[in-house]
Design an enzyme around this catalytic site. Sequence first.
Site, mmCIF file in Angstrom:
data_model
loop_
_atom_site.group_PDB
_atom_site.id
_atom_site.type_symbol
_atom_site.label_atom_id
_atom_site.label_comp_id
_atom_site.label_asym_id
_atom_site.label_seq_id
_atom_site.Cartn_x
_atom_site.Cartn_y
_atom_site.Cartn_z
ATOM 1 N N HIS A 17 -3.834 -4.876 0.040
ATOM 2 C CA HIS A 17 -3.367 -5.375 1.338
ATOM 3 C C HIS A 17 -3.436 -6.903 1.372
ATOM 4 O O HIS A 17 -4.500 -7.453 1.651
ATOM 5 C CB HIS A 17 -4.241 -4.816 2.461
ATOM 6 C CG HIS A 17 -4.006 -3.368 2.717
ATOM 7 N ND1 HIS A 17 -3.032 -2.916 3.588
ATOM 8 C CD2 HIS A 17 -4.590 -2.266 2.210
ATOM 9 C CE1 HIS A 17 -3.034 -1.600 3.601
ATOM 10 N NE2 HIS A 17 -3.979 -1.177 2.774
ATOM 11 N N CYS A 37 0.837 -1.204 0.000
ATOM 12 C CA CYS A 37 0.000 0.000 0.000
ATOM 13 C C CYS A 37 0.871 1.254 0.000
ATOM 14 O O CYS A 37 1.620 1.478 -0.937
ATOM 15 C CB CYS A 37 -1.001 -0.030 1.157
ATOM 16 S SG CYS A 37 -2.332 1.179 0.953
ATOM 17 N N GLU A 80 -2.387 -8.770 3.639
ATOM 18 C CA GLU A 80 -2.680 -9.193 5.019
ATOM 19 C C GLU A 80 -4.151 -9.023 5.384
ATOM 20 O O GLU A 80 -4.586 -9.474 6.437
ATOM 21 C CB GLU A 80 -1.783 -8.427 6.002
ATOM 22 C CG GLU A 80 -2.200 -6.995 6.328
ATOM 23 C CD GLU A 80 -1.863 -5.974 5.258
ATOM 24 O OE1 GLU A 80 -1.509 -6.367 4.130
ATOM 25 O OE2 GLU A 80 -1.965 -4.762 5.557
#
Lengths: 202, 249
Positions: A184, A80, A186
């Site tokens: 993202h 990001c 994650e």
Amino acid sequence: MTSIINYNLGNPKSIKNMLSYLGIDAVISDDLNTLKSADRIILPGVGHFAHGMNQLDILGMSDIIKEYALTAQRPILGICLGMQLMTNFSEEGDVEGLCLIDAQTKKFQLQDKSLKIPHMGWNEVSWQKESPVLHGLSEKPRYYFVHSYFVECNNQNDVLGTTHYGQDFVSAFQHNNIIGMQFHPEKSHKFGMELLQNFTKL
Amino acid sequence: MPLQPRIIPVLLLHKGGLYKTKQFKKPSYVGDPINAVRIFNEKQVDELMILGIECSVNNSAPNYELIEEIASEAFMPVAYGGGVKSLEIAKKLFGLGIEKVVLNTVLQHNTQIIKEIGDIYGAQAVVACIDFKKNLFGKTNAYFKSGSTKADQSIAQLAKLYEAAGAGELLLNDIDRECTYSGYNQSILKKIVNTVEIPVVISGGASQVSDFSEAAQNGASGMAAGSMFIYQRPHNAVLISYPSNYFYS
């Protein structure tokens, strides 16, 4: 050991937690020596570009990261804002970035006024070249995006993946050891896990 | 083409546990929030919204310990609301791994905080929440402080105000419909979608998958729901569920 850079922006814990879930050791650190000696580095980040660069400079990390990525050529993944910080320059704050890759960060100027900015939500990535990072991905993967600025690569060979949102933009780049992901991983369930797991094998 | 709208389960925190209210009242215990997050991980939820429902009324701080645990467990984006009354609190929440903060009560007297947070974390990280309900005469008003303090402005006025202040997203929450399975307030959704350019999330009353499709057609960027995902009807037994691929069905 994978080191996740802590520079007081965004969300390093969820990355560490996803790696732990995968059985991969990682540390969150702002210690320059720990970063220097890491097998690979993840540069996370959510927030304002100029603020992020400022933090990296204050903590003395900018030079360490440049040396790690450019001189030592060790694997580094920017996520990001972390991806955007790897570029030469951003329109968000009009400041210089880490200059790890020949690219710049620009603000979305979309013609279609029905499209909201930030680009926020799940979207697809069209992969543009082969990479060990993309090994064995699930069918129809989707990734979570939250951003108002996007990366533009000057060298087409660096483009790893593109995404369409009013326009095509670079949602992932790879220049040898230097990798960036606008979305993202994650926060993208198993689809993100696959990418992070592949990165930690580099 | 706009993005596929997000479906957002809403989890209410109260006394360190997971609770569910009806029309902002009668909190009943549902279970362990971490366990719920893990179930939603497995179900590959688009996004989670966590609301600390006691904070604004008690004027208490967010339950940082629990929020940190939730954020670390969640493999999806998490928004948090409840007791976010200063930039310092927002900073602390982002540090714990929250992607967005949801603001309501603080906005009664301070809309500047939207920009303060947005300048550091980006506009996408700031969700302005408008709670609303009908009064005795059938007029719909916006409220602060868990539905206890009536706003001077209309919903549309607040929506414009928050957009101008820099909010990245609006959350429209119909208090009267919460946990009633009566469907979303589609007319207010349509009105606000036509009033602002920023993404709008609708909440309150979701009952079935067709409510999501209808809201999406009406321009919602996200559809939030609590009871529908947490309860099994008719007796509201706790059973966490989540629709898969509803857009393709």
